[in-house]
Design a protein around this motif. Structure first.
Motif, PDB file in Angstrom:
ATOM      1  N   ASP A   9      39.177   6.590  28.987  1.00  0.00           N
ATOM      2  CA  ASP A   9      38.382   5.777  30.243  1.00  0.00           C
ATOM      3  C   ASP A   9      39.253   6.224  31.591  1.00  0.00           C
ATOM      4  O   ASP A   9      40.276   6.905  31.346  1.00  0.00           O
ATOM      5  CB  ASP A   9      38.674   4.240  29.849  1.00  0.00           C
ATOM      6  CG  ASP A   9      37.800   3.535  30.678  1.00  0.00           C
ATOM      7  OD1 ASP A   9      36.722   4.000  31.665  1.00  0.00           O
ATOM      8  OD2 ASP A   9      37.900   2.177  30.832  1.00  0.00           O
ATOM      9  N   ALA A  10      38.505   5.852  32.471  1.00  0.00           N
ATOM     10  CA  ALA A  10      39.082   6.225  33.868  1.00  0.00           C
ATOM     11  C   ALA A  10      40.413   5.650  34.214  1.00  0.00           C
ATOM     12  O   ALA A  10      41.025   6.002  35.051  1.00  0.00           O
ATOM     13  CB  ALA A  10      38.166   5.914  35.061  1.00  0.00           C
ATOM     14  N   ASP A  45      34.563   3.512  33.584  1.00  0.00           N
ATOM     15  CA  ASP A  45      33.914   4.919  33.727  1.00  0.00           C
ATOM     16  C   ASP A  45      32.290   5.022  33.666  1.00  0.00           C
ATOM     17  O   ASP A  45      31.784   5.736  33.819  1.00  0.00           O
ATOM     18  CB  ASP A  45      34.265   5.976  32.995  1.00  0.00           C
ATOM     19  CG  ASP A  45      34.203   5.948  31.516  1.00  0.00           C
ATOM     20  OD1 ASP A  45      33.499   4.893  30.970  1.00  0.00           O
ATOM     21  OD2 ASP A  45      34.837   6.729  30.494  1.00  0.00           O
TER      22      ASP A  45
END
Length: 57
Positions: A9-10, A45
């Motif tokens: 993920d971000a 994200d």
């Protein structure tokens, strides 16, 4: 308590209910009557937009 977190993920998720993603708690009742809490972490994200919500009930 069990945690389900998105991979890659971000942001980096932490196994805590204070995670930046604001995880959702879901109570799971087993056949023997015991209860387990499942913390479902949310990706930041935007992948839910393209992946949909498969497997959720």
């Amino acid at each position: 308590m069990l945690h389900v977190m998105p991979l890659g993920d971000a942001v980096e998720h932490v196994s805590d209910d204070d995670c930046v993603c604001g995880p959702t708690a879901k109570m799971i009742k087993a056949e023997d009557g015991s209860v387990v809490w499942l913390m479902i972490h949310h990706s930041l994200d935007g992948r839910e937009i393209t992946e949909g919500h498969q497997g959720e009930s």
